[in-house]
Write a protein that holds these residues in place. Sequence first.
Motif, PDB file in Angstrom:
ATOM      1  N   MET A  59       0.585  -1.358  -0.126  1.00  0.00           N
ATOM      2  CA  MET A  59      -0.146  -0.414  -0.391  1.00  0.00           C
ATOM      3  C   MET A  59       0.888   1.030  -0.027  1.00  0.00           C
ATOM      4  SD  MET A  59      -3.018  -1.494   2.856  1.00  0.00           S
ATOM      5  CE  MET A  59      -3.877   0.139   2.491  1.00  0.00           C
ATOM      6  N   GLY A  60       2.410   0.894   0.002  1.00  0.00           N
ATOM      7  CA  GLY A  60       3.136   2.214  -0.147  1.00  0.00           C
ATOM      8  C   GLY A  60       3.507   2.855   1.162  1.00  0.00           C
ATOM      9  N   LEU A  61       3.189   2.383   2.313  1.00  0.00           N
ATOM     10  CA  LEU A  61       3.100   2.919   3.744  1.00  0.00           C
ATOM     11  C   LEU A  61       4.269   3.023   4.451  1.00  0.00           C
ATOM     12  CD1 LEU A  61      -1.359   2.317   4.517  1.00  0.00           C
ATOM     13  CD2 LEU A  61       0.118   4.581   4.020  1.00  0.00           C
ATOM     14  N   HIS A  62       5.086   2.497   3.680  1.00  0.00           N
ATOM     15  CA  HIS A  62       6.108   1.419   4.863  1.00  0.00           C
ATOM     16  C   HIS A  62       7.209   2.778   5.454  1.00  0.00           C
ATOM     17  CE1 HIS A  62       7.269   1.710   0.608  1.00  0.00           C
ATOM     18  NE2 HIS A  62       8.952   2.173   0.494  1.00  0.00           N
ATOM     19  N   ASN A  63       6.703   3.686   4.352  1.00  0.00           N
ATOM     20  CA  ASN A  63       8.443   4.940   5.031  1.00  0.00           C
ATOM     21  C   ASN A  63       7.414   5.898   5.359  1.00  0.00           C
ATOM     22  OD1 ASN A  63       7.096   6.053   2.207  1.00  0.00           O
ATOM     23  ND2 ASN A  63       8.962   6.329   1.682  1.00  0.00           N
ATOM     24  N   LYS A  64       5.858   6.018   6.234  1.00  0.00           N
ATOM     25  CA  LYS A  64       5.078   7.179   5.916  1.00  0.00           C
ATOM     26  C   LYS A  64       4.730   7.254   7.898  1.00  0.00           C
ATOM     27  CE  LYS A  64       3.537   7.779   2.223  1.00  0.00           C
ATOM     28  NZ  LYS A  64       4.430   9.601   1.438  1.00  0.00           N
TER      29      LYS A  64
END
Length: 223
Positions: free
Chosen positions: A132-137
């Motif tokens: 989901m592209g949240l690994h650096n959020k």
Amino acid sequence: EKMVNQMKDASVLSQHREVRFPHFPYEEYERRLTKARELMGRYGIDALLLFAPEDIFYYTGFKKENLAVEKRWRRGCVFPKKGEIVMLMGNEVFFNATITSWVKDIRGWGGPPELGRPPDFVDGYVGLIKEMGLHNKVLGLEFWDEAPAIQVDMSWSEFDAIRRALPGAKLVDAGPMIWEQRMIKTPFEIGVIKELMKITVNGFNAGLEAVREGTTEIKIVTR
């Protein structure tokens, strides 16, 4: 083969937009999601990582149906500020989740190897966050440092494994944000509370009317 494909794809079973049990209108969940996303913006949170059964129920409609705490019962959901909620359910509760939650994207973990699911909850959950592209959020978790605590169905070792697998993410306490929302009831919730109060009062009144001198507890219960 058809059954295996259905077990792989939760969307086959969850095309409804109304929760069947318990019956909460989808519009109520829409209001909750809209308010939560507004609060995420104010608190600087990009997504909520939810593991407490009460919070998962509050936002998705899926209600934990047992008291088991073994690893094979692990479940969780990822609630992004932008995008759709995704749930990760153990094999034992996967089908129940598809028919009790409004969420369309429900993933499974565990179960027979031919399903092709992640065999481990932590690996599957971390993979979902990265997908989901949240690994650096900024990710909000139920630490409950400054809010009333709710039991979270996850061990410390599992939490630590998730934390270590996401070195680029910033993990913050979402407890104050969640309770800021949940402590103010919506009109629908107020209506449910009032109805439950009526049912409770009627039950007490029926019990009092059944009480007579010489009446046993068994007779009262069975009336």
